[in-house]
Write a protein that holds these residues in place. Structure first.
Motif, PDB file in Angstrom:
ATOM      1  N   ALA A 132      -4.956   8.484   7.356  1.00 29.08           N
ATOM      2  CA  ALA A 132      -5.162   9.314   8.541  1.00 29.08           C
ATOM      3  C   ALA A 132      -4.547   8.674   9.785  1.00 29.08           C
ATOM      4  O   ALA A 132      -4.219   9.372  10.744  1.00 29.08           O
ATOM      5  CB  ALA A 132      -6.660   9.551   8.762  1.00 29.08           C
ATOM      6  N   HIS A 133      -4.374   7.350   9.758  1.00 29.67           N
ATOM      7  CA  HIS A 133      -3.721   6.635  10.857  1.00 29.67           C
ATOM      8  C   HIS A 133      -2.210   6.536  10.656  1.00 29.67           C
ATOM      9  O   HIS A 133      -1.535   5.844  11.417  1.00 29.67           O
ATOM     10  CB  HIS A 133      -4.311   5.222  10.988  1.00 29.67           C
ATOM     11  N   HIS A 134      -1.703   7.190   9.584  1.00 27.14           N
ATOM     12  CA  HIS A 134      -0.277   7.111   9.231  1.00 27.14           C
ATOM     13  C   HIS A 134       0.139   5.678   8.937  1.00 27.14           C
ATOM     14  O   HIS A 134       1.283   5.281   9.181  1.00 27.14           O
ATOM     15  CB  HIS A 134       0.602   7.695  10.349  1.00 27.14           C
ATOM     16  N   GLY A 135      -0.815   4.901   8.418  1.00 26.68           N
ATOM     17  CA  GLY A 135      -0.526   3.522   8.060  1.00 26.68           C
ATOM     18  C   GLY A 135      -0.445   3.345   6.558  1.00 26.68           C
ATOM     19  O   GLY A 135      -0.411   4.315   5.794  1.00 26.68           O
ATOM     20  N   THR A 136      -0.434   2.090   6.115  1.00 23.87           N
ATOM     21  CA  THR A 136      -0.355   1.784   4.683  1.00 23.87           C
ATOM     22  C   THR A 136      -1.375   0.707   4.345  1.00 23.87           C
ATOM     23  O   THR A 136      -1.751  -0.110   5.186  1.00 23.87           O
ATOM     24  CB  THR A 136       1.051   1.292   4.284  1.00 23.87           C
ATOM     25  N   ILE A 137      -1.812   0.724   3.089  1.00 23.78           N
ATOM     26  CA  ILE A 137      -2.746  -0.274   2.581  1.00 23.78           C
ATOM     27  C   ILE A 137      -2.265  -0.700   1.206  1.00 23.78           C
ATOM     28  O   ILE A 137      -1.713   0.113   0.462  1.00 23.78           O
ATOM     29  CB  ILE A 137      -4.179   0.296   2.515  1.00 23.78           C
ATOM     30  N   GLY A 138      -2.432  -1.959   0.870  1.00 23.06           N
ATOM     31  CA  GLY A 138      -1.915  -2.413  -0.417  1.00 23.06           C
ATOM     32  C   GLY A 138      -2.516  -3.733  -0.848  1.00 23.06           C
ATOM     33  O   GLY A 138      -3.363  -4.322  -0.172  1.00 23.06           O
ATOM     34  N   LEU A 139      -2.040  -4.193  -1.988  1.00 21.66           N
ATOM     35  CA  LEU A 139      -2.504  -5.447  -2.570  1.00 21.66           C
ATOM     36  C   LEU A 139      -1.319  -6.177  -3.182  1.00 21.66           C
ATOM     37  O   LEU A 139      -0.546  -5.591  -3.954  1.00 21.66           O
ATOM     38  CB  LEU A 139      -3.557  -5.175  -3.644  1.00 21.66           C
ATOM     39  N   ASP A 140      -1.163  -7.432  -2.829  1.00 20.80           N
ATOM     40  CA  ASP A 140      -0.203  -8.322  -3.479  1.00 20.80           C
ATOM     41  C   ASP A 140      -0.994  -9.329  -4.307  1.00 20.80           C
ATOM     42  O   ASP A 140      -1.924  -9.973  -3.793  1.00 20.80           O
ATOM     43  CB  ASP A 140       0.658  -9.059  -2.436  1.00 20.80           C
ATOM     44  N   THR A 141      -0.659  -9.445  -5.578  1.00 15.58           N
ATOM     45  CA  THR A 141      -1.444 -10.328  -6.444  1.00 15.58           C
ATOM     46  C   THR A 141      -0.620 -10.848  -7.607  1.00 15.58           C
ATOM     47  O   THR A 141       0.326 -10.193  -8.053  1.00 15.58           O
ATOM     48  CB  THR A 141      -2.676  -9.581  -6.991  1.00 15.58           C
ATOM     49  N   ASP A 142      -0.980 -12.028  -8.085  1.00 13.67           N
ATOM     50  CA  ASP A 142      -0.413 -12.562  -9.314  1.00 13.67           C
ATOM     51  C   ASP A 142      -1.419 -12.449 -10.450  1.00 13.67           C
ATOM     52  O   ASP A 142      -1.195 -12.975 -11.540  1.00 13.67           O
ATOM     53  CB  ASP A 142       0.018 -14.017  -9.124  1.00 13.67           C
ATOM     54  N   GLY A 143      -2.513 -11.791 -10.176  1.00 17.12           N
ATOM     55  CA  GLY A 143      -3.578 -11.643 -11.160  1.00 17.12           C
ATOM     56  C   GLY A 143      -4.885 -12.234 -10.680  1.00 17.12           C
ATOM     57  O   GLY A 143      -5.957 -11.655 -10.870  1.00 17.12           O
ATOM     58  N   HIS A 144      -4.804 -13.419 -10.058  1.00 13.04           N
ATOM     59  CA  HIS A 144      -6.010 -14.110  -9.593  1.00 13.04           C
ATOM     60  C   HIS A 144      -6.002 -14.349  -8.080  1.00 13.04           C
ATOM     61  O   HIS A 144      -7.058 -14.329  -7.452  1.00 13.04           O
ATOM     62  CB  HIS A 144      -6.165 -15.452 -10.314  1.00 13.04           C
ATOM     63  N   HIS A 145      -4.839 -14.605  -7.510  1.00 12.58           N
ATOM     64  CA  HIS A 145      -4.740 -14.823  -6.064  1.00 12.58           C
ATOM     65  C   HIS A 145      -4.336 -13.500  -5.413  1.00 12.58           C
ATOM     66  O   HIS A 145      -3.235 -12.994  -5.649  1.00 12.58           O
ATOM     67  CB  HIS A 145      -3.718 -15.921  -5.751  1.00 12.58           C
ATOM     68  N   HIS A 146      -5.241 -12.964  -4.597  1.00 16.17           N
ATOM     69  CA  HIS A 146      -5.064 -11.626  -4.057  1.00 16.17           C
ATOM     70  C   HIS A 146      -4.845 -11.657  -2.548  1.00 16.17           C
ATOM     71  O   HIS A 146      -5.476 -12.450  -1.841  1.00 16.17           O
ATOM     72  CB  HIS A 146      -6.286 -10.747  -4.350  1.00 16.17           C
ATOM     73  N   SER A 147      -3.996 -10.764  -2.088  1.00 20.85           N
ATOM     74  CA  SER A 147      -3.800 -10.541  -0.650  1.00 20.85           C
ATOM     75  C   SER A 147      -3.929  -9.047  -0.379  1.00 20.85           C
ATOM     76  O   SER A 147      -2.989  -8.278  -0.629  1.00 20.85           O
ATOM     77  CB  SER A 147      -2.433 -11.059  -0.195  1.00 20.85           C
ATOM     78  N   PHE A 148      -5.094  -8.656   0.091  1.00 22.15           N
ATOM     79  CA  PHE A 148      -5.280  -7.267   0.523  1.00 22.15           C
ATOM     80  C   PHE A 148      -4.729  -7.141   1.936  1.00 22.15           C
ATOM     81  O   PHE A 148      -4.973  -8.005   2.785  1.00 22.15           O
ATOM     82  CB  PHE A 148      -6.764  -6.895   0.525  1.00 22.15           C
TER      83      PHE A 148
END
Length: 355
Positions: A329-345
């Protein structure tokens, strides 16, 4: 609508052009043939005037028939090539009208007509995905509500039959199950509200300080963060954006709760900074295994990392889906970068000044 009218006019123009070419070919074929044959008769055959006229009339009829057949075949195959995609789309549209998803239209087409076929195929594919997700959502809602309702019905039936006697603990359990159903319904309603972008037009947005919003959100989770993480770091830059403050705080709360529920490393790093595309907030930690190939699924409704784990209201699988709807609704983006165990939301919101 303007696009459809343009394509309709283009189709009409093509049909007119084909008809004109066919008529021209018939006239040219008949005229040239009769002229050449007349010259041949005059130069090589000894014929009288009456015989010449009769011969030319006979030849003209034959040539006209041949020209008509050739032109008719040319016209048929040319028009068929243009009309076939339209007929295929009309048939597919009728299937959509009856509630069925038609197969992909595989008819050769070029130009704007080919673009129309491509767009129609994309539309039906989207409809198929939406229908599949709707069916999955209905199954998931039934699954989420079945357990608490079964518990409530079991308790009430036991009370009704005199198997159980009402006491404070029993009624407390019934109240917990009832509240759980209420929370799930509230989450579904909230998700639906944020999915309807018209309910949150930009005129309801205001200029807000993202550093302040992050600070308030972290303060609300101070005790949970202190209990869960042995080390905690943050690097948050100031930035003013146009947004819905309560909505963004809901996004941050949902992300933080999800991280707390599934953390395994005991360390959380939060970074908020402005880049070329907007303001980006990143939460980095070590948590429960997430298949990198399925990382986008965690933002879908009712999705769980562990399908077999016991259900609870906070784990209904709607938190991240709500967060995604708010960011959309804010015209933004959301995502996740991960190698399986180390996550960056992460979330990114475009920076736009108030006009």
């Amino acid at each position: 609508m303007r696009r459809i009218k343009s394509m309709a006019n283009l189709l009409l123009s093509k049909l007119v052009a084909i008809n004109s070419v066919v008529i021209l070919l018939v006239i040219m074929l008949a005229g040239i043939s009769v002229k050449d044959y007349a010259c041949f008769l005059v130069n090589h055959e000894q014929v009288t005037g009456a015989q010449l006229v009769d011969t030319l009339n006979s030849f003209l009829i034959k040539v006209s028939v041949v020209a008509f057949v050739i032109a008719g075949l040319l016209h048929y195959f040319s028009v068929k090539r243009i009309v076939n995609p339209v007929k295929a789309m009309a048939s597919a549209a009728n299937q959509v009208k009856t509630g069925n998803i038609p197969p992909k239209i595989d008819v050769p087409a070029s130009g704007e007509l080919g673009e129309l076929v491509t767009n129609f195929n994309a539309m039906t594919e989207t409809l198929s995905v939406v229908q599949t997700r709707r069916e999955e959502m209905l199954r998931d809602i039934a699954h989420e509500l079945r357990t608490p309702l079964t518990n409530i019905n079991g308790y009430l039936e036991a009370l009704h039959n005199g198997v159980l006697k009402g006491d404070e603990e029993l009624f407390g359990s019934l109240l917990d199950e009832s509240r759980r159903i209420t929370r799930i319904v509230d989450l579904i309603a909230e998700l639906d509200a944020w999915s309807q972008e018209s309910h949150f037009p930009e005129k309801q947005f205001e200029e807000i300080n993202m550093k302040q919003v992050l600070a308030e959100s972290l303060a609300a989770f101070h005790l949970k963060l202190s209990d869960r993480f042995g080390s905690f770091s943050q690097q948050i830059d100031h930035a003013s954006i146009l947004g819905h403050k309560d909505g963004l705080k809901q996004v941050l709360a949902n992300l933080l709760q999800n991280i707390i529920d599934y953390d395994t490393g005991g360390h959380l790093a939060i970074k908020g900074q402005q880049d070329a595309e907007g303001y980006r907030v990143t939460f980095t930690h070590e948590g429960t295994y997430i298949d990198p190939e399925k990382k986008e699924l965690i933002f879908e409704r009712f999705y769980r990392l562990e399908e077999s784990r016991s259900t609870k209201a906070e784990g209904a699988g709607l938190g991240l889906a709500i967060a995604k709807s708010i960011i959309d609704a804010h015209h933004g983006t959301i995502g996740l970068d991960t190698d399986g165990h180390h996550h960056s939301f992460w979330i990114r919101i475009p920076t736009r000044s108030i006009s």
